[in-house]
Design a protein around this motif. Structure first.
Motif, PDB file in Angstrom:
ATOM      1  N   VAL A  28       0.760  -1.266  -0.154  1.00 30.35           N
ATOM      2  CA  VAL A  28       0.031   0.035  -0.107  1.00 30.35           C
ATOM      3  C   VAL A  28       1.047   1.244   0.099  1.00 30.35           C
ATOM      4  O   VAL A  28       0.616   1.963  -0.829  1.00 30.35           O
ATOM      5  N   ILE A  29       2.030   1.303   0.688  1.00 30.02           N
ATOM      6  CA  ILE A  29       2.785   2.312   1.069  1.00 30.02           C
ATOM      7  C   ILE A  29       3.576   2.548  -0.396  1.00 30.02           C
ATOM      8  O   ILE A  29       3.418   3.826  -0.782  1.00 30.02           O
ATOM      9  N   ALA A  30       4.134   1.628  -0.978  1.00 27.01           N
ATOM     10  CA  ALA A  30       4.960   1.738  -2.241  1.00 27.01           C
ATOM     11  C   ALA A  30       4.129   2.088  -3.092  1.00 27.01           C
ATOM     12  O   ALA A  30       4.732   2.895  -4.221  1.00 27.01           O
ATOM     13  N   ALA A  31       2.905   1.855  -3.459  1.00 24.56           N
ATOM     14  CA  ALA A  31       1.941   2.386  -4.571  1.00 24.56           C
ATOM     15  C   ALA A  31       1.680   3.705  -4.147  1.00 24.56           C
ATOM     16  O   ALA A  31       1.146   4.226  -5.343  1.00 24.56           O
ATOM     17  N   ARG A  43       8.982  -4.271  11.344  1.00 25.06           N
ATOM     18  CA  ARG A  43       8.114  -5.342  10.514  1.00 25.06           C
ATOM     19  C   ARG A  43       8.139  -4.634   9.186  1.00 25.06           C
ATOM     20  O   ARG A  43       8.379  -5.102   7.967  1.00 25.06           O
ATOM     21  N   MET A  44       7.663  -3.444   8.968  1.00 21.57           N
ATOM     22  CA  MET A  44       7.546  -2.669   7.828  1.00 21.57           C
ATOM     23  C   MET A  44       8.925  -2.068   7.227  1.00 21.57           C
ATOM     24  O   MET A  44       9.093  -1.980   6.037  1.00 21.57           O
ATOM     25  N   THR A  45       9.619  -1.515   8.456  1.00 24.29           N
ATOM     26  CA  THR A  45      11.000  -0.995   7.969  1.00 24.29           C
ATOM     27  C   THR A  45      11.593  -2.001   6.959  1.00 24.29           C
ATOM     28  O   THR A  45      12.198  -1.670   5.968  1.00 24.29           O
ATOM     29  N   HIS A  46      11.789  -3.068   7.344  1.00 25.54           N
ATOM     30  CA  HIS A  46      12.628  -4.119   6.408  1.00 25.54           C
ATOM     31  C   HIS A  46      11.943  -4.435   5.224  1.00 25.54           C
ATOM     32  O   HIS A  46      12.564  -4.673   4.119  1.00 25.54           O
ATOM     33  N   ALA A  47      10.636  -4.471   5.098  1.00 24.63           N
ATOM     34  CA  ALA A  47       9.995  -4.669   3.688  1.00 24.63           C
ATOM     35  C   ALA A  47      10.133  -3.399   2.886  1.00 24.63           C
ATOM     36  O   ALA A  47      10.368  -3.347   1.602  1.00 24.63           O
ATOM     37  N   LEU A  48      10.122  -2.374   3.518  1.00 24.57           N
ATOM     38  CA  LEU A  48      10.364  -0.892   2.748  1.00 24.57           C
ATOM     39  C   LEU A  48      11.944  -0.962   2.082  1.00 24.57           C
ATOM     40  O   LEU A  48      11.936  -0.483   1.019  1.00 24.57           O
ATOM     41  N   LEU A  49      12.722  -1.407   3.014  1.00 28.57           N
ATOM     42  CA  LEU A  49      14.107  -1.362   2.571  1.00 28.57           C
ATOM     43  C   LEU A  49      14.306  -2.224   1.670  1.00 28.57           C
ATOM     44  O   LEU A  49      15.013  -2.029   0.527  1.00 28.57           O
ATOM     45  N   GLU A  50      13.584  -3.350   1.519  1.00 24.78           N
ATOM     46  CA  GLU A  50      13.705  -4.173   0.493  1.00 24.78           C
ATOM     47  C   GLU A  50      13.038  -3.934  -0.744  1.00 24.78           C
ATOM     48  O   GLU A  50      13.607  -4.070  -2.121  1.00 24.78           O
ATOM     49  N   ARG A  51      12.382  -2.899  -0.808  1.00 26.85           N
ATOM     50  CA  ARG A  51      11.703  -2.299  -1.968  1.00 26.85           C
ATOM     51  C   ARG A  51      12.527  -0.997  -2.181  1.00 26.85           C
ATOM     52  O   ARG A  51      12.118  -0.295  -3.319  1.00 26.85           O
ATOM     53  N   GLY A  52      13.612  -0.661  -1.889  1.00 25.65           N
ATOM     54  CA  GLY A  52      14.394   0.327  -2.156  1.00 25.65           C
ATOM     55  C   GLY A  52      14.439   1.684  -1.460  1.00 25.65           C
ATOM     56  O   GLY A  52      15.023   2.598  -1.964  1.00 25.65           O
ATOM     57  N   PHE A  53      13.586   1.701  -0.632  1.00 24.22           N
ATOM     58  CA  PHE A  53      13.487   3.094   0.076  1.00 24.22           C
ATOM     59  C   PHE A  53      14.566   3.216   0.964  1.00 24.22           C
ATOM     60  O   PHE A  53      15.016   2.203   1.826  1.00 24.22           O
ATOM     61  N   GLU A  80      -5.443  13.946   0.773  1.00 24.75           N
ATOM     62  CA  GLU A  80      -5.270  13.911  -0.507  1.00 24.75           C
ATOM     63  C   GLU A  80      -6.334  12.909  -0.972  1.00 24.75           C
ATOM     64  O   GLU A  80      -7.013  13.050  -1.962  1.00 24.75           O
ATOM     65  N   ARG A  81      -6.115  11.761  -0.547  1.00 22.19           N
ATOM     66  CA  ARG A  81      -6.862  10.629  -1.066  1.00 22.19           C
ATOM     67  C   ARG A  81      -7.017   9.400   0.096  1.00 22.19           C
ATOM     68  O   ARG A  81      -5.991   9.180   0.738  1.00 22.19           O
ATOM     69  N   TYR A  82      -7.930   8.633   0.252  1.00 20.73           N
ATOM     70  CA  TYR A  82      -8.025   7.396   0.710  1.00 20.73           C
ATOM     71  C   TYR A  82      -7.345   6.315  -0.031  1.00 20.73           C
ATOM     72  O   TYR A  82      -7.580   6.189  -1.312  1.00 20.73           O
ATOM     73  N   LEU A  83      -6.568   5.625   0.484  1.00 19.77           N
ATOM     74  CA  LEU A  83      -5.727   4.442  -0.297  1.00 19.77           C
ATOM     75  C   LEU A  83      -6.211   3.175  -0.451  1.00 19.77           C
ATOM     76  O   LEU A  83      -5.987   2.454  -1.361  1.00 19.77           O
ATOM     77  N   THR A  84      -7.235   2.942   0.260  1.00 16.38           N
ATOM     78  CA  THR A  84      -7.810   1.642   0.513  1.00 16.38           C
ATOM     79  C   THR A  84      -9.223   1.804   0.521  1.00 16.38           C
ATOM     80  O   THR A  84      -9.892   2.826   0.969  1.00 16.38           O
ATOM     81  N   GLU A  85     -10.094   0.755   0.223  1.00 14.51           N
ATOM     82  CA  GLU A  85     -11.469   0.768   0.209  1.00 14.51           C
ATOM     83  C   GLU A  85     -12.136   0.997   1.419  1.00 14.51           C
ATOM     84  O   GLU A  85     -13.280   1.575   1.624  1.00 14.51           O
ATOM     85  N   ASP A  86     -11.479   0.529   2.412  1.00 13.95           N
ATOM     86  CA  ASP A  86     -11.911   0.507   3.871  1.00 13.95           C
ATOM     87  C   ASP A  86     -11.391   2.125   4.763  1.00 13.95           C
ATOM     88  O   ASP A  86     -12.012   2.197   5.727  1.00 13.95           O
ATOM     89  N   ARG A  87     -10.973   2.672   3.735  1.00 14.57           N
ATOM     90  CA  ARG A  87     -10.299   3.832   4.381  1.00 14.57           C
ATOM     91  C   ARG A  87      -9.408   3.970   5.373  1.00 14.57           C
ATOM     92  O   ARG A  87      -9.297   5.004   6.100  1.00 14.57           O
ATOM     93  N   TRP A 134      -6.171   3.229   5.243  1.00 18.29           N
ATOM     94  CA  TRP A 134      -4.780   4.100   4.644  1.00 18.29           C
ATOM     95  C   TRP A 134      -5.157   5.290   4.225  1.00 18.29           C
ATOM     96  O   TRP A 134      -6.034   5.479   3.121  1.00 18.29           O
ATOM     97  N   VAL A 135      -4.546   6.392   4.467  1.00 18.12           N
ATOM     98  CA  VAL A 135      -4.732   7.581   3.926  1.00 18.12           C
ATOM     99  C   VAL A 135      -3.543   8.310   3.454  1.00 18.12           C
ATOM    100  O   VAL A 135      -2.152   8.163   4.159  1.00 18.12           O
ATOM    101  N   ARG A 136      -3.458   9.222   2.428  1.00 17.50           N
ATOM    102  CA  ARG A 136      -2.502  10.031   2.129  1.00 17.50           C
ATOM    103  C   ARG A 136      -3.032  11.610   2.310  1.00 17.50           C
ATOM    104  O   ARG A 136      -3.827  11.847   1.800  1.00 17.50           O
ATOM    105  N   ALA A 137      -1.907  11.877   3.101  1.00 18.66           N
ATOM    106  CA  ALA A 137      -2.327  13.392   3.374  1.00 18.66           C
ATOM    107  C   ALA A 137      -1.270  14.258   3.246  1.00 18.66           C
ATOM    108  O   ALA A 137       0.008  14.016   3.071  1.00 18.66           O
TER     109      ALA A 137
END
Length: 232
Positions: free
Chosen positions: A38-41, A58-68, A214-221, A223-226
């Motif tokens: 969700v974050i990467a997209a 948990r998320m740190t490692h997954a985000l590092l793996e995605r190049g962040f 700015e927008r809700y990122l998931t159907e259940d709202r 996750w939010v991008r502000a």
């Protein structure tokens, strides 16, 4: 040495317990889920991310793996000891001031629902203070029935059970939530204070900090991008 327990928070089970009642050993076992996708997209590739309340990574490692590039912040030194490959900073999120800015500030784990309004305000001010021009804040909200669909339980494919046992009002719009995590070889509990926020109340809290959805990122709202109001 860990800070003292936050008021209304406690935890039980093997290993160290953090100031908000989380068990380090428990969170080291929990799977990450689809949050990193969700974050990467929602953010630019290879963005610099300030992750507030990173826990064991948990998320740190997954985000590092995605190049962040990730700077992980948590008030628990015990949690941060489990983080690998990222810069780590130990301290309360609501008082953080690094004197630098990031492309993305991440406030996950329902931290925006802090029972203490001043803590929530401090966290949101931290988000704004560390946001680079053109950047965004990604926030994870509770589900709309988080406090009302209780008791409930979920059996994870990994073989453990998560139970939200109760959510009892303690005054001023705050609930005391009691959760259990049952593994074949161990059980942990966590009791914490959380403030339910309707969509309108959530957006009002953002506006108070100078942010807007700015927008809700998931159907259940959840996750939010502000972004800053000045950017819209």
């Amino acid at each position: 040495m860990e800070r003292r327990m936050r008021e209304g928070h406690e935890g039980t089970g093997p290993g160290a317990i953090t100031p908000d009642g989380c068990a380090v050993e428990l969170y080291a076992r929990l799977p990450v889920g689809d949050e990193p996708d969700v974050i990467a997209a929602a953010v630019p590739a290879r963005a610099r991310i300030l992750e507030l309340g990173s826990g064991v990574g948990r998320m740190t490692h997954a985000l590092l793996e995605r190049g962040f590039e990730v700077t992980a912040v948590d008030e628990s030194a015990g949690m941060l000891e489990r983080v690998r490959g990222a810069r780590t900073i130990c301290g309360p999120v609501e008082r953080l001031d690094l004197g630098e800015t990031f492309d993305v500030v991440l406030l996950a784990s329902f931290l925006v629902h802090a029972g203490d309004v001043e803590v929530r305000r401090g966290m949101l001010r931290t988000c704004v203070r560390h946001l680079a021009k053109g950047g965004c804040v990604l926030i994870q909200r509770e589900g709309e029935d988080y406090h009302t669909d209780v008791p409930r339980e979920r059996v994870d494919p990994a073989g453990f059970t998560v139970r939200i046992v109760s959510a009892e009002p303690v005054g001023d719009g705050v609930d005391s939530v009691h959760a259990e995590y049952v593994f074949p070889d161990a059980t942990w509990t966590q009791t914490f204070r959380a403030r339910p926020l309707t969509r309108e109340q959530f957006e009002e809290a953002l506006a108070e900090a100078g942010l807007t959805v700015e927008r809700y990122l998931t159907e259940d709202r959840t996750w939010v991008r502000a972004v800053p109001v000045s950017a819209t």
